[in-house]
Design a protein around this motif. Sequence first.
Motif, PDB file in Angstrom:
ATOM      1  N   GLY A 287     -13.556 -35.498 -26.117  1.00 44.96           N
ATOM      2  CA  GLY A 287     -12.681 -36.223 -25.193  1.00 44.96           C
ATOM      3  C   GLY A 287     -12.330 -35.424 -23.961  1.00 44.96           C
ATOM      4  N   GLY A 288     -12.547 -34.116 -24.001  1.00 49.93           N
ATOM      5  CA  GLY A 288     -12.291 -33.290 -22.825  1.00 49.93           C
ATOM      6  C   GLY A 288     -13.479 -33.329 -21.872  1.00 49.93           C
ATOM      7  N   THR A 289     -13.216 -33.045 -20.605  1.00 47.40           N
ATOM      8  CA  THR A 289     -14.300 -33.025 -19.614  1.00 47.40           C
ATOM      9  C   THR A 289     -14.088 -31.861 -18.654  1.00 47.40           C
ATOM     10  N   PHE A 290     -15.177 -31.391 -18.085  1.00 43.22           N
ATOM     11  CA  PHE A 290     -15.082 -30.437 -16.985  1.00 43.22           C
ATOM     12  C   PHE A 290     -15.173 -31.233 -15.696  1.00 43.22           C
ATOM     13  N   ASP A 291     -14.157 -31.085 -14.865  1.00 47.63           N
ATOM     14  CA  ASP A 291     -14.031 -31.931 -13.673  1.00 47.63           C
ATOM     15  C   ASP A 291     -13.964 -31.085 -12.414  1.00 47.63           C
ATOM     16  N   SER A 292     -14.118 -31.770 -11.271  1.00 48.65           N
ATOM     17  CA  SER A 292     -13.952 -31.085  -9.981  1.00 48.65           C
ATOM     18  C   SER A 292     -13.287 -32.017  -8.982  1.00 48.65           C
ATOM     19  N   ASN A 293     -12.560 -33.007  -9.497  1.00 47.84           N
ATOM     20  CA  ASN A 293     -12.024 -34.041  -8.610  1.00 47.84           C
ATOM     21  C   ASN A 293     -10.630 -33.741  -8.068  1.00 47.84           C
ATOM     22  N   HIS A 294     -10.156 -32.521  -8.278  1.00 45.03           N
ATOM     23  CA  HIS A 294      -8.906 -32.108  -7.632  1.00 45.03           C
ATOM     24  C   HIS A 294      -9.187 -30.831  -6.866  1.00 45.03           C
ATOM     25  N   LEU A 295      -8.406 -30.592  -5.842  1.00 46.58           N
ATOM     26  CA  LEU A 295      -8.664 -29.445  -4.961  1.00 46.58           C
ATOM     27  C   LEU A 295      -8.076 -28.159  -5.539  1.00 46.58           C
ATOM     28  N   GLY A 296      -8.569 -27.058  -5.010  1.00 42.85           N
ATOM     29  CA  GLY A 296      -7.923 -25.772  -5.235  1.00 42.85           C
ATOM     30  C   GLY A 296      -8.408 -25.004  -6.444  1.00 42.85           C
TER      31      GLY A 296
END
Length: 399
Positions: A287-296
């Motif tokens: 259910g966890g994911t590696f994301d990049s959709n937020h900055l910083g």
Amino acid sequence: MSTPRTRFAVAAAAALVLAAPLAIKTADAATTQTTAGPDSVAAPAAASFTPAEILAGVQANMTTAKKVNSKPHINTMTRAQNVNVYQVATGVYAYSSGMAIDTDGSDSDPDPDHQGETTWSDSNGQALGAHRVPFYVLGDDCWDRTSPCPHFFFKERGMTGRQFALMFYNGKVIGSIFGDTQTANSQTTSDNDSRELGEASVKAAQLLGIPSSGTTGGVDNGVTVVMFSGSSWVVNGSNANLNTNTQALVQKALDSLGTSMGTPTTPPTTPPGGTVVEAETGTLSAGGTFDSNHLGFTGTGFANPANAVGGYIDIPVTATAAGTKTLTFRYADGTTVARPATISVNGTSRGTLNFPTTANWDTWSTASISVPLTAGTNTIRVTGTTAVGAANIDSVTIS
Ligand code: GCU
């Protein structure tokens, strides 16, 4: 065709013939190689760029010298004639405007302006679904009927349906595709015209945190759209997977553009004596994911552990010698409640950290705990103790 704004709708609209029917493993699987057109930007280099770096680079390139339109476009929301398009890299075009909401296509919507068609369709020939596919809208023709067009006109720029774009708003970035067109010049009974720029689908608005109602939603300013021309940036897929296929291209697009613009990358800050281990080197429970959709974030993204009691991330950490070390987690919690999590090392719990809220999902804070490490590889597990799971975790620093 797109008729986004009830407040500008005309009674005669019904008389119009609104024609125009209209997580993959590798990014290339979502693209087609068939359409002619100038290819944009070079293949991505090893460098990994953050959304904040790329947005800053794009804005630095939105200069008079790089403006491609000689007459201004119209902000679809505010009607101000102050929107310009800039070529920020070879074959890459950027503008900033508001966002009006397009509800058109195969998803039903209560918007009285809703139409069943979009100009472009999915790979199965279905009208795009505005609730499932993040798409943007461009002018259907050249308003001035001259060539070259004094406005940005997609047909002159190697662009066609489902052409990829990055969309930036309020610290977020998403991928989007060219899905619908603004009413053509010839449709004189419409209040819209093809010089308008600044409209996108319900799904695009939702992903960016913009009110997404077709009648009351949208935002007046602050959206930057960066369109990638050329056949290699056409996204394929059905309404069911176009969003996934599009988001899968975001990092590739950031990296291609960063390389092409010569954007400097910001090295992650390392506390003195500390070793930073990125969360994305770890493993998430289901259910966890590696994301990049937020900055910083640092590295290539961050961990978004499952929203469940017991949802965890394991991060492997190497120590040269056994001893007590401080683990400093860089995290974000953009909600209004803290996200406590137990910290265990090699299966033994070493305590709970509270992970208090941060201002939003783009604001990162740190939380530290001292733990014994053994020489060699240690597995650090962060386990959420509440139903919302653990915070987003960017990295852990060992000092
Ligand atoms: C949002 C946010 C995610 C976050 C999630 C959560 O969806 O975009 O990054 O992980 O909320 O509540 O855990």
